[in-house]
Design an enzyme around this catalytic site. Structure first.
Site, PDB file in Angstrom:
ATOM      1  N   SER A  30      68.921  72.546  36.875  1.00  0.00           N
ATOM      2  CA  SER A  30      68.759  72.886  35.454  1.00  0.00           C
ATOM      3  C   SER A  30      68.254  71.714  34.618  1.00  0.00           C
ATOM      4  O   SER A  30      68.125  71.819  33.404  1.00  0.00           O
ATOM      5  CB  SER A  30      70.094  73.376  34.881  1.00  0.00           C
ATOM      6  OG  SER A  30      71.085  72.375  35.028  1.00  0.00           O
TER       7      SER A  30
ATOM      8  N   ASN B 214      82.447  71.147  34.175  1.00  0.00           N
ATOM      9  CA  ASN B 214      82.769  72.371  33.426  1.00  0.00           C
ATOM     10  C   ASN B 214      83.223  72.063  31.997  1.00  0.00           C
ATOM     11  O   ASN B 214      82.763  72.696  31.043  1.00  0.00           O
ATOM     12  CB  ASN B 214      83.836  73.182  34.161  1.00  0.00           C
ATOM     13  CG  ASN B 214      83.361  73.587  35.550  1.00  0.00           C
ATOM     14  OD1 ASN B 214      82.182  73.415  35.880  1.00  0.00           O
ATOM     15  ND2 ASN B 214      84.269  74.102  36.366  1.00  0.00           N
TER      16      ASN B 214
ATOM     17  N   HIS C 233      61.061 104.007   0.919  1.00  0.00           N
ATOM     18  CA  HIS C 233      60.263 104.800   1.864  1.00  0.00           C
ATOM     19  C   HIS C 233      58.792 104.366   1.829  1.00  0.00           C
ATOM     20  O   HIS C 233      57.910 105.154   2.138  1.00  0.00           O
ATOM     21  CB  HIS C 233      60.362 106.302   1.569  1.00  0.00           C
ATOM     22  CG  HIS C 233      61.763 106.770   1.327  1.00  0.00           C
ATOM     23  ND1 HIS C 233      62.615 107.175   2.325  1.00  0.00           N
ATOM     24  CD2 HIS C 233      62.497 106.838   0.170  1.00  0.00           C
ATOM     25  CE1 HIS C 233      63.791 107.510   1.806  1.00  0.00           C
ATOM     26  NE2 HIS C 233      63.750 107.296   0.495  1.00  0.00           N
TER      27      HIS C 233
ATOM     28  N   SER D  21      38.771  85.459  13.403  1.00  0.00           N
ATOM     29  CA  SER D  21      38.520  86.290  14.585  1.00  0.00           C
ATOM     30  C   SER D  21      37.426  85.642  15.413  1.00  0.00           C
ATOM     31  O   SER D  21      36.478  85.076  14.870  1.00  0.00           O
ATOM     32  CB  SER D  21      38.081  87.684  14.132  1.00  0.00           C
ATOM     33  OG  SER D  21      37.383  88.343  15.171  1.00  0.00           O
TER      34      SER D  21
ATOM     35  N   LYS E 274      36.671  88.275   9.294  1.00  0.00           N
ATOM     36  CA  LYS E 274      38.122  88.454   9.335  1.00  0.00           C
ATOM     37  C   LYS E 274      38.919  87.251   8.855  1.00  0.00           C
ATOM     38  O   LYS E 274      38.576  86.109   9.125  1.00  0.00           O
ATOM     39  CB  LYS E 274      38.590  88.788  10.764  1.00  0.00           C
ATOM     40  CG  LYS E 274      38.208  90.151  11.266  1.00  0.00           C
ATOM     41  CD  LYS E 274      38.737  91.320  10.447  1.00  0.00           C
ATOM     42  CE  LYS E 274      40.236  91.468  10.477  1.00  0.00           C
ATOM     43  NZ  LYS E 274      40.733  91.869  11.798  1.00  0.00           N
TER      44      LYS E 274
ATOM     45  N   ASN F  96      42.995  86.694   9.149  1.00  0.00           N
ATOM     46  CA  ASN F  96      44.146  87.418   9.703  1.00  0.00           C
ATOM     47  C   ASN F  96      45.480  86.738   9.398  1.00  0.00           C
ATOM     48  O   ASN F  96      45.553  85.508   9.345  1.00  0.00           O
ATOM     49  CB  ASN F  96      43.982  87.565  11.221  1.00  0.00           C
ATOM     50  CG  ASN F  96      42.835  88.489  11.589  1.00  0.00           C
ATOM     51  OD1 ASN F  96      42.517  89.415  10.845  1.00  0.00           O
ATOM     52  ND2 ASN F  96      42.202  88.221  12.712  1.00  0.00           N
TER      53      ASN F  96
ATOM     54  N   GLU G  69      52.583  87.739  11.366  1.00  0.00           N
ATOM     55  CA  GLU G  69      52.772  88.679  12.483  1.00  0.00           C
ATOM     56  C   GLU G  69      53.622  88.062  13.585  1.00  0.00           C
ATOM     57  O   GLU G  69      54.493  88.709  14.169  1.00  0.00           O
ATOM     58  CB  GLU G  69      51.414  89.075  13.064  1.00  0.00           C
ATOM     59  CG  GLU G  69      50.602  89.944  12.133  1.00  0.00           C
ATOM     60  CD  GLU G  69      49.190  90.146  12.664  1.00  0.00           C
ATOM     61  OE1 GLU G  69      48.809  91.289  12.906  1.00  0.00           O
ATOM     62  OE2 GLU G  69      48.462  89.146  12.855  1.00  0.00           O
TER      63      GLU G  69
ATOM     64  N   TYR H 292      85.385  79.104  34.698  1.00  0.00           N
ATOM     65  CA  TYR H 292      83.969  78.769  34.800  1.00  0.00           C
ATOM     66  C   TYR H 292      83.316  79.529  35.948  1.00  0.00           C
ATOM     67  O   TYR H 292      83.896  79.671  37.028  1.00  0.00           O
ATOM     68  CB  TYR H 292      83.767  77.255  35.016  1.00  0.00           C
ATOM     69  CG  TYR H 292      82.289  76.916  35.140  1.00  0.00           C
ATOM     70  CD1 TYR H 292      81.504  76.742  34.006  1.00  0.00           C
ATOM     71  CD2 TYR H 292      81.671  76.847  36.390  1.00  0.00           C
ATOM     72  CE1 TYR H 292      80.145  76.499  34.110  1.00  0.00           C
ATOM     73  CE2 TYR H 292      80.312  76.605  36.508  1.00  0.00           C
ATOM     74  CZ  TYR H 292      79.552  76.433  35.362  1.00  0.00           C
ATOM     75  OH  TYR H 292      78.207  76.201  35.466  1.00  0.00           O
TER      76      TYR H 292
ATOM     77  N   GLN I 120      75.532  78.827  33.317  1.00  0.00           N
ATOM     78  CA  GLN I 120      74.358  77.956  33.151  1.00  0.00           C
ATOM     79  C   GLN I 120      73.207  78.711  32.467  1.00  0.00           C
ATOM     80  O   GLN I 120      72.317  78.103  31.884  1.00  0.00           O
ATOM     81  CB  GLN I 120      73.917  77.432  34.521  1.00  0.00           C
ATOM     82  CG  GLN I 120      72.733  76.481  34.462  1.00  0.00           C
ATOM     83  CD  GLN I 120      72.515  75.780  35.796  1.00  0.00           C
ATOM     84  OE1 GLN I 120      73.335  74.952  36.188  1.00  0.00           O
ATOM     85  NE2 GLN I 120      71.442  76.104  36.481  1.00  0.00           N
TER      86      GLN I 120
HETATM   87  N1  ARG Z   1      74.704  72.731  35.004  1.00  0.00           N
HETATM   88  C1  ARG Z   1      75.968  73.420  34.986  1.00  0.00           C
HETATM   89  C2  ARG Z   1      76.008  74.363  33.759  1.00  0.00           C
HETATM   90  O1  ARG Z   1      75.127  74.340  32.999  1.00  0.00           O
HETATM   91  C3  ARG Z   1      77.052  72.426  34.922  1.00  0.00           C
HETATM   92  C4  ARG Z   1      78.333  72.850  35.523  1.00  0.00           C
HETATM   93  C5  ARG Z   1      78.280  72.943  36.962  1.00  0.00           C
HETATM   94  N2  ARG Z   1      79.596  73.166  37.465  1.00  0.00           N
HETATM   95  C6  ARG Z   1      79.800  73.631  38.695  1.00  0.00           C
HETATM   96  N3  ARG Z   1      81.022  73.846  39.005  1.00  0.00           N
HETATM   97  N4  ARG Z   1      78.832  73.870  39.496  1.00  0.00           N
HETATM   98  O2  ARG Z   1      76.898  75.166  33.596  1.00  0.00           O
END
Ligand code: ARG
Length: 470
Positions: free
Chosen positions: A22, A109, A155, A276, A282, A284, A289, A316, A321
């Site tokens: 992540s 966590n 309306h 455009s 045009k 726009n 939008e 958790y 995530q």
């Molecule tokens: N990247 C994880 C999250 O966003 C962190 C926690 C990961 N914890 C675990 N027990 N794998 O939640």
């Protein structure tokens, strides 16, 4: 190498690494992660788990990581699963053996829950500040247009004339509720989960109250299971942004409508319009939008998160995530929408002549005729029917309404006067109504509301409140 290498014999499969990583998106939490680690290290020192020297060495390494991050020199490695892992890895590289003590009594966590609350706290306050900026522009425009008026619609049919300032302020009041909601969300989320550990607290003498105070949270968690699994604050933030997005979409839609040749109520400044690639003539309203379109994305993010949370067992779960991408995207997108729309509204050319022309259609004063009769003792239902009959006659026989009114024994000259340009709007005198005196008062009330909100926001971000507006 993973944080849990001691438990497993085999290396993680590449497909698992790629699927679970992540750090590409949670790196926005880096500064808050460092703040959380500083508080944790001080807490460990205070409880005697770390020596003074160890605390100093870890704080120094954290300072260095912070400097690398802000200089853009920090490098995420292929094995850094998330921002927390990356920072701990780098602290250990810099501080040596003592780095292995950073994570004492802590889990990712409670760490990630802490970081995300810290991030939301400043980001939602910042978004609320940008909403206030748009409110200020709307109030500025409302003040500048004075007694200009346009048809008010229900309306999407012309209903009664209203002051343009009243119409602009209607959008501003909706935004004021958004600011209120964002502030309330920040206040409710201002609780520290740090010290909850993986799920159950710790056997070590941690002090969650101390770290909460270090991080400027107003309280610590009450229940460690709840602390690591609660993402209500993310859902609330996404709801606040979704509803704000809906409000912006309504304002955007009116700019789209008003800028058509059919309405002709406004012209978008060149800097906020698009052209455009094929049709040379045009101009726009793409900004308006796109603002309208983003609301769909925000609602999707809220819905997606609620479905992720639904049915999750305590405490958790890695599903959590999935909270980050929608949140980070929603905050970034709503900010850029706010900035573009604020500029667009500030520079919008408003065609008061076209608005007045549309509002002066005599039929938009029909209820004034009925109320004129009510003031002379006629029951409203009867007056309504009488005026409706005149309108119908006027439409069917193509006779101007004013002529029929003039000729009517109970209306005559005094009635016909009500149909003259600009008269009907001046008769909207009730509090909160669309006429001049009521709108002047409304503008004052709105200015006071803005002052209060500016003060609340500066308290949230710990600054001195700005000077009240004149
Ligand atoms: N990247 C994880 C999250 O966003 C962190 C926690 C990961 N914890 C675990 N027990 N794998 O939640």
């Amino acid at each position: 190498m993973t944080l849990w290498q001691g438990r497993f014999g085999d290396e993680m499969a590449e497909a698992v690494r790629a699927f679970t990583v992540s750090s590409a998106f949670d790196r926005v939490l880096a500064a808050d992660d460092i703040a959380g680690s500083r508080a944790h290290v001080r807490g460990l020192g205070r409880s005697g788990i770390l020596s003074e020297d160890e605390v100093a060495a870890l704080l120094e390494a954290l300072d260095q990581v912070e400097a690398e991050l802000s200089a853009g020199r920090f490098e995420f490695g292929p094995d850094d699963e998330d921002v927390h892992t990356a920072i701990e890895r780098r602290v250990t590289e810099l501080a040596g053996e003592v780095g292995a003590k950073l994570h004492t009594g802590r889990s990712r966590n409670d760490q990630v829950a802490t970081d995300l609350r810290l991030w939301c706290r400043h980001e939602l306050a910042r978004v609320a500040g940008e909403v206030v900026g748009l409110e200020e522009v709307l109030v500025g425009r409302a003040t500048e247009v004075g007694d200009a008026y346009l048809p008010g619609y229900t309306h999407l049919q012309r209903a009664q004339p209203v002051l343009l300032a009243h119409h602009l302020l209607a959008h501003a009041w909706a935004l004021a509720r958004d600011v209120d909601r964002l502030i309330a969300t920040v206040e409710r989320m201002d609780v520290s989960p740090l010290g909850a550990g993986a799920l159950a607290g710790s056997s070590l003498p941690l002090d969650p109250d101390f770290v909460a105070e270090e991080l400027g949270f107003h309280a610590r968690f009450e229940n460690s299971l709840d602390a690591v699994s609660d993402r209500d604050f993310v859902a609330e933030a996404l709801f606040d942004i979704a509803l704000l997005g809906v409000h912006l979409s309504r304002l955007g839609e009116e700019v789209v409508l008003w800028s058509t040749a059919e309405f002709g109520f406004c012209t978008i400044a060149d800097a906020y319009a698009t052209g455009s690639s094929m049709l040379p003539q045009k101009k726009n309203p793409d900004v308006a939008e796109l603002v309208r379109g983003k609301a769909g994305r925000f609602i999707g993010h809220l819905t997606g998160l609620l479905v992720t949370l639904k049915g999750l067992p305590l405490s958790y779960n890695r599903d959590l995530q999935e909270d980050k991408e929608p949140l980070i995207d929603a905050v970034g997108q709503v900010s850029s929408a706010l900035r573009a729309l604020t500029g667009l509204v500030a520079t919008l050319e408003l065609h008061q002549d076209k608005m007045a022309e549309a509002a002066d259609t005599p039929a938009t004063a029909a209820v004034d005729l009925a109320e004129f009769l009510v003031e002379r003792g006629m029951p409203f239902r009867k007056a309504h029917a009488l005026v409706a009959g005149l309108v119908r006659d006027s439409v069917e026989r193509h006779v101007p309404l004013a002529e029929l009114v003039q000729a009517h024994p109970e209306l005559g000259d005094a009635g016909a006067k009500l149909l003259e340009p600009g008269v009907a709007v001046s008769r909207r005198t009730t509090p909160g109504g669309a006429g001049s005196a009521a709108v002047a008062e409304q503008l004052e009330r709105f200015a006071r509301r803005l002052d209060v909100d500016r003060t609340r926001l500066s308290v949230l971000s710990g600054q001195d409140p700005p000077a009240p507006s004149a």
